[in-house]
Design a protein around this motif. Structure first.
Motif, PDB file in Angstrom:
ATOM      1  N   GLU A  88       0.701  -1.222  -0.156  1.00  0.00           N
ATOM      2  CA  GLU A  88      -0.151  -0.019  -0.069  1.00  0.00           C
ATOM      3  C   GLU A  88       0.996   1.241  -0.149  1.00  0.00           C
ATOM      4  O   GLU A  88       0.433   2.160  -0.594  1.00  0.00           O
ATOM      5  N   LEU A  89       2.134   1.382   0.581  1.00  0.00           N
ATOM      6  CA  LEU A  89       2.912   2.461   0.819  1.00  0.00           C
ATOM      7  C   LEU A  89       3.283   2.785  -0.867  1.00  0.00           C
ATOM      8  O   LEU A  89       3.386   3.894  -1.049  1.00  0.00           O
ATOM      9  N   ALA A  90       3.552   1.555  -1.330  1.00  0.00           N
ATOM     10  CA  ALA A  90       3.996   1.867  -2.830  1.00  0.00           C
ATOM     11  C   ALA A  90       3.028   2.716  -3.709  1.00  0.00           C
ATOM     12  O   ALA A  90       3.347   3.344  -4.475  1.00  0.00           O
ATOM     13  N   ARG A  91       1.707   2.458  -3.368  1.00  0.00           N
ATOM     14  CA  ARG A  91       0.667   3.013  -3.906  1.00  0.00           C
ATOM     15  C   ARG A  91       0.705   4.565  -3.523  1.00  0.00           C
ATOM     16  O   ARG A  91       0.188   5.573  -4.121  1.00  0.00           O
ATOM     17  N   ARG A  92       0.727   4.840  -2.411  1.00  0.00           N
ATOM     18  CA  ARG A  92       0.683   6.022  -1.586  1.00  0.00           C
ATOM     19  C   ARG A  92       1.823   6.986  -1.794  1.00  0.00           C
ATOM     20  O   ARG A  92       1.597   8.274  -1.840  1.00  0.00           O
TER      21      ARG A  92
END
Ligand code: BJW
Ligand code: ZN
Length: 252
Positions: A88-92
């Motif tokens: 999710e961090l990669a998306r944010r």
């Protein structure tokens, strides 16, 4: 500001974030780490003595059986909240690079599309002599190390053992990313195994804020690093939730 708030603030302004993961990230999925109290097969064998080319040359079938057991463990395991939070961090975040020392493929199964694998993968195999890649499906895993059809060498897991060089492209991509990062997250690794353990120091020297997430202090912690003491599966979702809250506060 406490450690967590400093991390959130640094993540909010960072253009480039790197995370390096180790065995601790998969501990909550039931995959044993390397250097913690060991059970079962792990109690009988020192992993450091099985994860070497010499051990394989001495007794390929024993090393093969150990890896077959570990692969079956990993196939039954599920990604945990730490793996999912990193995906999710990669998306944010604007630019995020995930580097792992793990060979279990759990980051990919959690949805991380791009992962730099420093120590190879339990799911890939190659000839120990001529390096020809060989596909071995989990359901057709032979009990003994098969022999290469090209050269007669033993087939081995495509992982990096002690004394072996890391894959060149992965290593240079990892060091490049460490040098570019403003925040370097080191998660669930003892910081004992080189060259991966040096990435945090290299990143710090290039100006990054280095953050360690671990229930025990890692060996490669330096002055100025932030230490978030706890499990990755608890701390990473908190970081993600705080990032979202801060984003909403700023939007108001
Ligand atoms: C949690 C948690 C939770 C628990 N949440 N956290 C410089 C100085 C000294 C020695 C060397 C040096 N440079 C090179 C060396 C030699 C060697 C080395 O580093 N030795 C040290 C042990 C001293 N390095 C090498 O040999 C490397 N090769 C190399 O440098 O080649 C040079 C060369 C160049 C040209 C030609 C020839 C050679 C290769 C290293 C390969 C490591 N391979 C392994 C096995 C991979 C395959 C397999 O899986 O079987 O990689 S060993 C093992 O260690 C595995 C791991 O990826 C790696 C790191 O372990 P990790 O992930 O840190 O796990 P643990 O168990 O140590 O720690 C778990 C952590 O999780 C703990 O801190 C817990 O507290 C924490 N934790 N629960 C968060 N819920
Ligand atoms: Zn071969």
């Amino acid at each position: 500001m406490n450690g967590l708030e400093r991390v959130i603030s640094a993540l909010r302004s960072a253009q480039f974030v790197v995370a390096l993961t180790g065995a601790g990230v998969s501990a909550e999925s039931g995959v044993p780490t390397f250097r913690q109290a060991q059970t079962g097969l792990w109690a009988q064998f020192d992993p450091a003595e099985l994860a070497t080319p010499e051990a394989f040359a001495r007794n390929p079938d024993r090393v093969w059986a150990w890896y077959a057991w570990r692969r079956s463990l990993v196939e039954q395991a599920e990604p945990n909240p730490a793996h999912r939070a990193l995906a999710e961090l990669a998306r944010r975040l604007p630019r995020f690079t995930l580097i792992t020392q793990n060979v279990d493929g759990l980051h990919q199964r959690a949805g991380s599309a791009e992962v730099i694998e420093l120590h190879g993968s339990l799911q890939r195999y190659r000839c120990a002599i001529c390096a020809t890649p060989v596909a071995i499906p989990a359901e057709a895993h032979p009990p003994r190390s098969p022999v290469c059809v090209r050269c007669g060498g033993h087939i081995r897991p495509d992982v990096v053992w002690f004394g072996e060089p890391l894959p060149e492209a992965a290593l240079s991509a990892a060091f490049d990313a460490a040098r570019r990062a403003q925040v370097f997250l080191s998660i669930g690794t003892s910081g004992l195994v080189e060259p991966a353990a040096s990435l945090a120091r290299v990143s710090s020297r290039a100006g990054a804020l280095v953050v360690h997430v671990n229930p025990e202090q890692p060996a490669n912690m330096s002055a100025g690093d932030i230490y978030l003491c706890g499990r990755a599966g608890e701390i990473l979702p908190i970081i993600l939730a705080r990032l979202a809250e801060v984003g909403q506060e700023n939007a108001r």
